[in-house]
Design a protein around this motif. Structure first.
Motif, mmCIF file in Angstrom:
data_model
loop_
_atom_site.group_PDB
_atom_site.id
_atom_site.type_symbol
_atom_site.label_atom_id
_atom_site.label_comp_id
_atom_site.label_asym_id
_atom_site.label_seq_id
_atom_site.Cartn_x
_atom_site.Cartn_y
_atom_site.Cartn_z
ATOM 1 N N GLY A 10 -14.657 -14.052 3.646
ATOM 2 C CA GLY A 10 -13.727 -14.862 4.226
ATOM 3 C C GLY A 10 -13.307 -14.641 5.601
ATOM 4 O O GLY A 10 -12.658 -15.152 6.446
ATOM 5 N N GLY A 11 -14.075 -13.316 6.060
ATOM 6 C CA GLY A 11 -13.876 -12.702 7.401
ATOM 7 C C GLY A 11 -12.467 -12.123 7.545
ATOM 8 O O GLY A 11 -11.574 -11.926 6.889
ATOM 9 N N LEU A 12 -12.791 -10.831 8.361
ATOM 10 C CA LEU A 12 -11.597 -9.865 8.497
ATOM 11 C C LEU A 12 -11.363 -9.258 7.116
ATOM 12 O O LEU A 12 -10.027 -9.098 7.152
ATOM 13 N N GLY A 13 -12.150 -8.932 6.449
ATOM 14 C CA GLY A 13 -11.699 -8.446 5.130
ATOM 15 C C GLY A 13 -10.956 -7.238 5.175
ATOM 16 O O GLY A 13 -10.235 -6.839 4.150
ATOM 17 N N GLY A 14 -11.504 -6.137 6.019
ATOM 18 C CA GLY A 14 -10.867 -4.958 6.316
ATOM 19 C C GLY A 14 -9.141 -5.190 6.639
ATOM 20 O O GLY A 14 -8.385 -4.457 6.063
ATOM 21 N N VAL A 15 -9.049 -5.926 7.607
ATOM 22 C CA VAL A 15 -7.556 -6.179 8.205
ATOM 23 C C VAL A 15 -6.855 -6.846 6.930
ATOM 24 O O VAL A 15 -5.580 -6.466 6.536
ATOM 25 N N LYS A 16 -7.192 -7.886 6.506
ATOM 26 C CA LYS A 16 -6.482 -8.419 5.251
ATOM 27 C C LYS A 16 -6.471 -7.933 4.076
ATOM 28 O O LYS A 16 -5.441 -8.106 3.491
ATOM 29 N N SER A 17 -7.304 -7.031 3.634
ATOM 30 C CA SER A 17 -7.251 -6.264 2.321
ATOM 31 C C SER A 17 -6.203 -5.464 2.501
ATOM 32 O O SER A 17 -5.375 -4.687 1.762
ATOM 33 N N ARG A 18 -5.939 -4.596 3.770
ATOM 34 C CA ARG A 18 -4.875 -3.567 4.045
ATOM 35 C C ARG A 18 -3.515 -4.350 4.056
ATOM 36 O O ARG A 18 -2.671 -3.619 3.424
ATOM 37 N N THR A 19 -3.626 -5.553 4.482
ATOM 38 C CA THR A 19 -2.214 -6.160 4.451
ATOM 39 C C THR A 19 -1.879 -6.478 3.066
ATOM 40 O O THR A 19 -0.684 -6.477 2.827
ATOM 41 N N ILE A 20 -2.727 -7.017 2.513
ATOM 42 C CA ILE A 20 -2.496 -7.254 0.943
ATOM 43 C C ILE A 20 -1.991 -6.313 0.302
ATOM 44 O O ILE A 20 -1.067 -6.250 -0.541
ATOM 45 N N MET A 21 -2.562 -5.138 0.460
ATOM 46 C CA MET A 21 -2.313 -4.058 -0.339
ATOM 47 C C MET A 21 -0.972 -3.475 0.190
ATOM 48 O O MET A 21 -0.106 -3.022 -0.529
ATOM 49 N N ASP A 22 -0.509 -3.537 1.588
ATOM 50 C CA ASP A 22 0.698 -3.146 1.725
ATOM 51 C C ASP A 22 1.871 -3.944 1.334
ATOM 52 O O ASP A 22 2.797 -3.386 1.182
ATOM 53 N N ILE A 23 1.598 -5.430 1.424
ATOM 54 C CA ILE A 23 2.502 -6.026 0.710
ATOM 55 C C ILE A 23 2.832 -6.044 -0.815
ATOM 56 O O ILE A 23 3.775 -5.839 -1.202
ATOM 57 N N LEU A 24 1.784 -5.685 -1.251
ATOM 58 C CA LEU A 24 2.135 -5.300 -2.796
ATOM 59 C C LEU A 24 2.750 -4.203 -3.033
ATOM 60 O O LEU A 24 3.618 -4.012 -3.982
ATOM 61 N N ARG A 25 2.591 -3.111 -2.334
ATOM 62 C CA ARG A 25 3.239 -1.781 -2.395
ATOM 63 C C ARG A 25 4.495 -1.985 -2.043
ATOM 64 O O ARG A 25 5.553 -1.518 -2.778
ATOM 65 N N GLN A 26 4.836 -2.855 -1.229
ATOM 66 C CA GLN A 26 6.269 -2.832 -0.571
ATOM 67 C C GLN A 26 6.866 -3.692 -1.665
ATOM 68 O O GLN A 26 8.254 -3.527 -1.944
ATOM 69 N N GLY A 29 10.478 -3.586 -8.148
ATOM 70 C CA GLY A 29 10.055 -2.811 -9.118
ATOM 71 C C GLY A 29 9.019 -3.846 -10.073
ATOM 72 O O GLY A 29 8.648 -3.723 -11.279
ATOM 73 N N THR A 30 8.535 -4.971 -9.403
ATOM 74 C CA THR A 30 7.728 -5.747 -10.138
ATOM 75 C C THR A 30 6.990 -6.542 -9.017
ATOM 76 O O THR A 30 7.429 -6.727 -7.803
#
Length: 407
Positions: free
Chosen positions: A237-253, A259-260
């Motif tokens: 999809g392009g920009l995989g590194g940036v988008k993966s970190r963004t998604i991981m940050d959102i899930l963590r937050q 709590g879910t």
């Protein structure tokens, strides 16, 4: 004892001395024979005195000196060698990564100052122009212009109305059109700075790795799998590194806050809900990696809010129509148009602008103006009634001149 005659050369200071002695054996031949013998060594060479260097500061020592290697303790030594250089954590603090957790005074982990600062900055920027235009003296577009633009585009591409029920597409990523808010947010992130084709590839590849659908188990699998695995899954999809970190940050937050893995409480802020639309926008942009455009897409297509999202096509076309100042950024354009465009037209006009910006050979990025585009032709000829002018717009000021913008 035979007398010894010393013969000194001209460059005696450079060459070692030699003595001459008349050999009793060869005295009859009348010659002096050079006999080399060891003399006292010449004056010792003195190494040049090295100037003492300026003492290095702790910062310079940290930058220039390599890490200390601790020597292995020898069995023949009673004490280990002591190094004269000491490297401490205080002298060489590691640079914090974005979104990293740092330990507090009592060992507790708190959100990094950088992440908190970015969140505060975004919220402050949004609050500055929430429900008001950053260009109060810029009176376009008028309600009449918006309605006429919708009619022209609907005649070209068909009517566009908000569906009664939101369903998640299975054959494409989409841009916020999913019943789950978290799923809609992730889909929108995958669609950033790429084509529909590439974002769809990324979504389908991600579903193949983690499973299709949307569930607590799937989000947990993505979060615990790490960013490297996710980056590989969405690489096409392009920009995989940036988008993966963004998604991981959102899930963590999301997990830390609620709590879910769910943001569906924001659905109460949609059309007919009891919540506040502005509060929903504030909450979405408070997440790291989520800006006004992404949040607006989620609110428009998933939550059901009348929000006028501004992507690259909308930004280009509204500039062409003169609906924003030429130098307005996307965020400024969003703030301006979200106030100026009537709520009932925001969904349809956004969708039609995007479709026209992709399909029209003259209005797409890099398109060549040929005078055949109906939207351009109508607005260029001043067929829209401008507030303050009579029918027909006889004055030049009443004509809606187009600003040619490429890119």
């Amino acid at each position: 004892m035979a007398k010894v005659r010393v013969k000194v050369d001209a460059d005696d200071t450079l060459q070692p001395r030699a003595t001459l002695r008349r050999s009793t054996r060869n005295s009859g031949k009348g010659g002096d024979v050079l006999i080399k013998k060891e003399d006292n060594p010449a004056k010792p060479l003195v190494a040049p005195v090295r100037r003492s260097k300026r003492p290095r500061t702790e910062e310079e020592t940290i930058k220039t000196e390599p890490p200390i290697k601790i020597a292995k303790r020898s069995s023949s030594l009673s004490t280990p060698p002591v190094s004269t250089r000491v490297k401490t954590e205080a002298q060489s603090p590691k640079k914090e990564s974005k979104g990293a957790l740092v330990k507090g005074e009592h060992g507790k982990e708190n959100v990094g100052d950088r992440e908190a600062g970015l969140r505060a900055k975004k919220l402050k920027s949004y609050a500055q122009f929430a429900n008001k235009s950053p260009f109060p003296d810029f009176s376009r577009p008028t309600s009449e212009e918006c309605k006429h633009a919708y009619d022209v585009l609907a005649a070209l591409h068909g009517e566009r109305q908000r569906p009664e029920k939101v369903s998640a597409p299975t054959d494409r990523a989409g841009c916020g059109d999913a019943p789950s808010v978290l799923d809609a947010l992730v889909r929108t992130i995958l669609s950033q700075n790429t084509s529909n084709k590439n974002s769809t590839r990324a979504k389908l590849d991600m579903d193949e790795v983690y499973g299709a659908g949307e569930s607590e188990e799937k989000w947990d699998m993505i979060a615990t799998g790490g960013p490297a695995k996710l980056e590989k899954a969405i690489a096409r999809g392009g920009l995989g590194g940036v988008k993966s970190r963004t998604i991981m940050d959102i899930l963590r937050q999301v997990k830390e806050r609620y709590g879910t893995y769910s943001l569906d409480h924001l659905l109460q802020t949609g059309a007919g809900g009891n919540g506040n639309d502005e509060e929903a926008m504030r909450e979405l942009i408070s997440f790291k990696g989520v800006g006004p455009k992404t949040a607006s897409c989620v609110l428009l297509f998933c939550v059901g809010r009348d929000s006028f999202a501004v992507d690259t096509h909308v930004h280009r076309l509204t500039g062409m129509l003169g609906w924003r100042p030429p130098t307005a950024s996307r965020d400024e354009t969003f703030a301006h148009l979200d106030v100026r465009i009537p709520g009932e037209l925001k969904y349809g006009l956004h969708v039609l602008f995007v479709e026209h910006g992709r399909k029209c050979s003259e209005c797409k990025a890099g398109g060549k103006v040929l005078g055949k585009c109906e939207l351009r032709r109508v607005f260029k000829q001043g067929k829209v009634k401008v507030e303050g002018e009579g029918e027909g717009g006889g004055k030049d000021d009443g004509k809606l001149e187009l600003e040619e913008i490429k890119g």
